[in-house]
Scaffold this motif. Structure first.
Motif, short mmCIF file in Angstrom:
data_model
loop_
_atom_site.label_atom_id
_atom_site.label_comp_id
_atom_site.label_asym_id
_atom_site.label_seq_id
_atom_site.Cartn_x
_atom_site.Cartn_y
_atom_site.Cartn_z
N LEU A 43 0.84 -1.20 0.00
CA LEU A 43 0.00 0.00 0.00
C LEU A 43 0.87 1.26 0.00
N GLN A 44 1.96 1.23 0.76
CA GLN A 44 2.88 2.36 0.80
C GLN A 44 3.51 2.59 -0.57
N GLU A 45 3.82 1.52 -1.27
CA GLU A 45 4.40 1.65 -2.61
C GLU A 45 3.42 2.27 -3.61
N LEU A 46 2.13 2.01 -3.43
CA LEU A 46 1.12 2.59 -4.32
C LEU A 46 1.09 4.11 -4.24
N LEU A 47 1.31 4.63 -3.03
CA LEU A 47 1.27 6.08 -2.81
C LEU A 47 2.34 6.43 -1.76
N PRO A 48 3.60 6.58 -2.21
CA PRO A 48 4.70 6.77 -1.26
C PRO A 48 4.56 7.99 -0.34
N SER A 49 3.82 9.00 -0.76
CA SER A 49 3.67 10.19 0.09
C SER A 49 2.70 9.97 1.25
N MET A 50 1.92 8.91 1.19
CA MET A 50 0.92 8.61 2.22
C MET A 50 1.62 8.18 3.51
N ILE A 51 1.16 8.73 4.63
CA ILE A 51 1.69 8.34 5.93
C ILE A 51 0.75 7.32 6.55
N ILE A 52 1.31 6.21 7.00
CA ILE A 52 0.51 5.13 7.58
C ILE A 52 0.54 5.22 9.10
N ILE A 53 -0.66 5.18 9.66
CA ILE A 53 -0.83 5.07 11.11
C ILE A 53 -1.48 3.72 11.37
N VAL A 54 -0.83 2.90 12.17
CA VAL A 54 -1.37 1.60 12.53
C VAL A 54 -2.23 1.78 13.78
N LEU A 55 -3.42 1.20 13.73
CA LEU A 55 -4.36 1.25 14.84
C LEU A 55 -4.70 -0.19 15.22
N ALA A 56 -4.15 -0.66 16.34
CA ALA A 56 -4.27 -2.08 16.70
C ALA A 56 -4.86 -2.25 18.09
N ALA A 57 -5.56 -3.36 18.28
CA ALA A 57 -6.11 -3.69 19.60
C ALA A 57 -4.98 -4.09 20.54
N VAL A 58 -4.01 -4.84 20.03
CA VAL A 58 -2.85 -5.25 20.81
C VAL A 58 -1.61 -5.12 19.94
N MET A 59 -0.48 -4.90 20.58
CA MET A 59 0.77 -4.76 19.84
C MET A 59 1.89 -5.36 20.66
N ASP A 60 2.59 -6.33 20.07
CA ASP A 60 3.73 -6.90 20.76
C ASP A 60 5.02 -6.33 20.17
N ALA A 61 6.12 -6.55 20.84
CA ALA A 61 7.40 -5.96 20.42
C ALA A 61 7.84 -6.45 19.05
N ALA A 62 7.62 -7.73 18.74
CA ALA A 62 8.04 -8.27 17.45
C ALA A 62 7.27 -7.61 16.30
N THR A 63 5.97 -7.43 16.49
CA THR A 63 5.16 -6.78 15.46
C THR A 63 5.55 -5.32 15.32
N GLU A 64 5.77 -4.65 16.43
CA GLU A 64 6.20 -3.26 16.38
C GLU A 64 7.52 -3.12 15.62
N LEU A 65 8.45 -4.03 15.85
CA LEU A 65 9.73 -4.01 15.15
C LEU A 65 9.53 -4.25 13.65
N ALA A 66 8.69 -5.22 13.30
CA ALA A 66 8.41 -5.50 11.89
C ALA A 66 7.78 -4.29 11.20
N LEU A 67 6.89 -3.61 11.89
CA LEU A 67 6.26 -2.40 11.33
C LEU A 67 7.28 -1.29 11.16
N SER A 68 8.15 -1.12 12.14
CA SER A 68 9.16 -0.06 12.03
C SER A 68 10.14 -0.33 10.89
N ARG A 69 10.40 -1.60 10.61
CA ARG A 69 11.32 -1.95 9.52
C ARG A 69 10.78 -1.57 8.15
N ILE A 70 9.45 -1.47 8.01
CA ILE A 70 8.89 -1.04 6.73
C ILE A 70 8.52 0.45 6.74
#
Length: 125
Positions: free
Chosen positions: A70-97
């Protein structure tokens, strides 16, 4: 006044409705909604949002690759993740992209608006 386009992607109708109810009261946001990743792709191209507010577990599975696509489709778009729960591994994976904004679904409405306006300012720079 120019409106900021926000695309919300969540498969929980209650969450979509709550965010819509919040944002329709604000004059500086225009809203698009999607409940699946496929619809999100078409809405990114159609709505050209400045902000994508998305549940990373839309349709039940963590969608890191889909977020990156989705980010590649519109690189200027800023993504905000809205999650019910977030663990450290998922947070790290999200930060890597490149995801810099991660919020909990139980966020107070004022905090969500403050975050959207902060991201709006960052996007404008």
């Amino acid at each position: 006044m120019r409106k900021t386009h926000v695309l919300i992607v969540d498969d929980h109708q209650g969450v979509l409705q709550q965010i819509e109810n919040l944002l329709v009261q604000e004059t500086d946001f225009e809203l698009c909604k999607a409940v699946t990743l496929d619809k999100a792709k078409s809405h990114v191209l159609l709505c050209k949002p400045e902000i994508l507010l998305i549940d990373p577990y839309v349709n039940g599975n963590l969608c890191i690759d889909s977020l990156a696509a989705l980010q590649e489709l519109l690189p200027s778009m800023i993504i905000i993740v809205l999650a019910a729960v977030m663990d450290a591994a998922t947070e790290l994976a999200l930060s890597r992209i490149g995801i810099k904004f991660i919020l909990e679904k139980k966020i107070a409405p004022e905090q969500l608006l403050d975050t959207l306006r902060l991201v709006e300012k960052i996007h404008a720079e």
